[in-house]
Design a protein around this motif. Structure first.
Motif, PDB file in Angstrom:
ATOM      1  N   SER A 153      88.568  79.458  48.863  1.00 55.04           N
ATOM      2  CA  SER A 153      89.963  79.298  48.462  1.00 55.04           C
ATOM      3  C   SER A 153      90.178  79.952  47.105  1.00 55.04           C
ATOM      4  O   SER A 153      89.264  80.060  46.292  1.00 55.04           O
ATOM      5  CB  SER A 153      90.342  77.809  48.393  1.00 55.04           C
ATOM      6  N   VAL A 154      91.403  80.384  46.891  1.00 58.86           N
ATOM      7  CA  VAL A 154      91.809  80.953  45.608  1.00 58.86           C
ATOM      8  C   VAL A 154      93.109  80.284  45.186  1.00 58.86           C
ATOM      9  O   VAL A 154      94.073  80.268  45.953  1.00 58.86           O
ATOM     10  CB  VAL A 154      92.028  82.478  45.696  1.00 58.86           C
ATOM     11  N   ILE A 161      96.273  81.134  47.461  1.00 59.34           N
ATOM     12  CA  ILE A 161      96.492  82.516  47.864  1.00 59.34           C
ATOM     13  C   ILE A 161      95.594  82.822  49.047  1.00 59.34           C
ATOM     14  O   ILE A 161      94.379  82.678  48.969  1.00 59.34           O
ATOM     15  CB  ILE A 161      96.164  83.489  46.707  1.00 59.34           C
ATOM     16  N   GLU A 162      96.185  83.258  50.154  1.00 57.24           N
ATOM     17  CA  GLU A 162      95.410  83.589  51.342  1.00 57.24           C
ATOM     18  C   GLU A 162      94.826  84.991  51.200  1.00 57.24           C
ATOM     19  O   GLU A 162      95.517  85.918  50.791  1.00 57.24           O
ATOM     20  CB  GLU A 162      96.285  83.518  52.589  1.00 57.24           C
ATOM     21  N   MET A 163      93.556  85.126  51.535  1.00 54.33           N
ATOM     22  CA  MET A 163      92.935  86.437  51.535  1.00 54.33           C
ATOM     23  C   MET A 163      91.724  86.423  52.465  1.00 54.33           C
ATOM     24  O   MET A 163      91.068  85.393  52.617  1.00 54.33           O
ATOM     25  CB  MET A 163      92.548  86.889  50.128  1.00 54.33           C
ATOM     26  N   LEU A 168      87.871  87.825  48.973  1.00 54.46           N
ATOM     27  CA  LEU A 168      87.528  86.675  48.137  1.00 54.46           C
ATOM     28  C   LEU A 168      86.123  86.826  47.566  1.00 54.46           C
ATOM     29  O   LEU A 168      85.893  86.566  46.381  1.00 54.46           O
ATOM     30  CB  LEU A 168      87.638  85.394  48.953  1.00 54.46           C
ATOM     31  N   GLU A 169      85.179  87.269  48.386  1.00 52.40           N
ATOM     32  CA  GLU A 169      83.809  87.428  47.906  1.00 52.40           C
ATOM     33  C   GLU A 169      83.719  88.488  46.817  1.00 52.40           C
ATOM     34  O   GLU A 169      82.961  88.344  45.849  1.00 52.40           O
ATOM     35  CB  GLU A 169      82.896  87.789  49.075  1.00 52.40           C
ATOM     36  N   LEU A 210      93.506  93.235  46.442  1.00 53.54           N
ATOM     37  CA  LEU A 210      93.417  92.142  45.471  1.00 53.54           C
ATOM     38  C   LEU A 210      94.487  92.278  44.396  1.00 53.54           C
ATOM     39  O   LEU A 210      95.110  91.297  43.984  1.00 53.54           O
ATOM     40  CB  LEU A 210      92.029  92.122  44.830  1.00 53.54           C
ATOM     41  N   ARG A 211      94.707  93.485  43.927  1.00 54.63           N
ATOM     42  CA  ARG A 211      95.702  93.698  42.870  1.00 54.63           C
ATOM     43  C   ARG A 211      97.121  93.424  43.352  1.00 54.63           C
ATOM     44  O   ARG A 211      98.002  93.107  42.549  1.00 54.63           O
ATOM     45  CB  ARG A 211      95.589  95.131  42.339  1.00 54.63           C
TER      46      ARG A 211
END
Length: 239
Positions: A153-154, A161-163, A168-169, A210-211
């Motif tokens: 999770s983030v 934030i879903e990713m 995420l890694e 990500l950005r």
């Protein structure tokens, strides 16, 4: 008894689809085969798979468009299948939201391993509560940002934030090593390892994504070190 994980197999070659289904059924997955893009989109919503194996060359709507339409409403993992091994095709697939890219012909054991690897790293985001609990497990924390590798999770400015797992890694790895510069090759090795044989532009694609989700903060940022690679730059490290 734990329910079987469901795999939607989308391939216009009936023989290949049946072979993939056989491999996965032996590994205790539930499978559903479809052979064109329109049916894939329809069955995706009704079957609700845990993962999609998506061939690119389909009659009617091609695999790229199927991926686009799925990504509009869902984060379900997608592994693209294609006989096209050009870098452009791989990068386009990743930019559209695919989690992995497998080139035909493929080894059955490798395909199953990739399916398991993607599923192992994917976990739907937890339901947001009024007061989020304190993070536990393996996580890094900075002002307005918490990246938790234990539950994937983030939290960014207090919101989940879903990713996809690889994004995420990558973010977790960089944030766990603040101000340390990594080349694209090093990041490929750390994040993808033996499971991925791809181009270093894969890293650029994931940094770009990500950005789009995590903007630069006054205390930290995802920084490009021109001619070398990337780093998670911090002004004040928060323990």
């Amino acid at each position: 008894m734990k329910a079987k994980q469901k795999i939607l197999i989308v391939d216009d070659d009936v023989n290949i689809a049946e072979l993939i289904s056989l491999y996965l059924t032996k590994e205790c997955f539930d499978t559903l085969m479809v052979h064109d893009g329109e049916e894939a989109i329809k069955q995706f919503h009704s079957y609700q798979p845990d993962l999609v194996l998506l061939d690119l060359m389909l009659p009617g709507i091609d695999g790229y468009e199927v991926c686009r339409q799925i990504r509009r409403t869902s984060k379900t993992p997608i592994i693209m299948l294609s006989a096209k091994g050009e870098v452009f095709d791989k990068v386009l697939g990743l930019e559209l939201g695919a989690d992995d890219y497998v080139i035909k012909p493929f080894d059955s054991k490798e395909l199953v391993a990739r399916v398991r690897a993607v599923l192992r790293r994917f976990q739907p985001p937890a339901v947001e509560e009024d007061a989020p609990p304190a993070p536990t497990g393996d996580y890094v924390s900075y002002p307005d940002l918490i990246i938790n590798l234990t539950n994937y999770s983030v939290q960014y400015y207090g919101e989940n934030i879903e990713m996809p797992p690889k994004e995420l890694e990558l973010l977790y790895f960089l944030a766990s090593n603040p101000n340390q510069v990594f080349t694209r090759e090093q990041l490929l090795d750390h994040i993808w390892g033996y499971e991925y044989f791809g181009d270093t532009r894969t890293v650029d694609v994931h940094i770009k994504r990500l950005r789009e989700k995590i903007k630069d903060h006054s205390s930290w940022s995802l920084a490009t070190v021109w001619g070398i690679g990337y780093k998670f730059e911090v002004k004040t490290i928060k323990k």
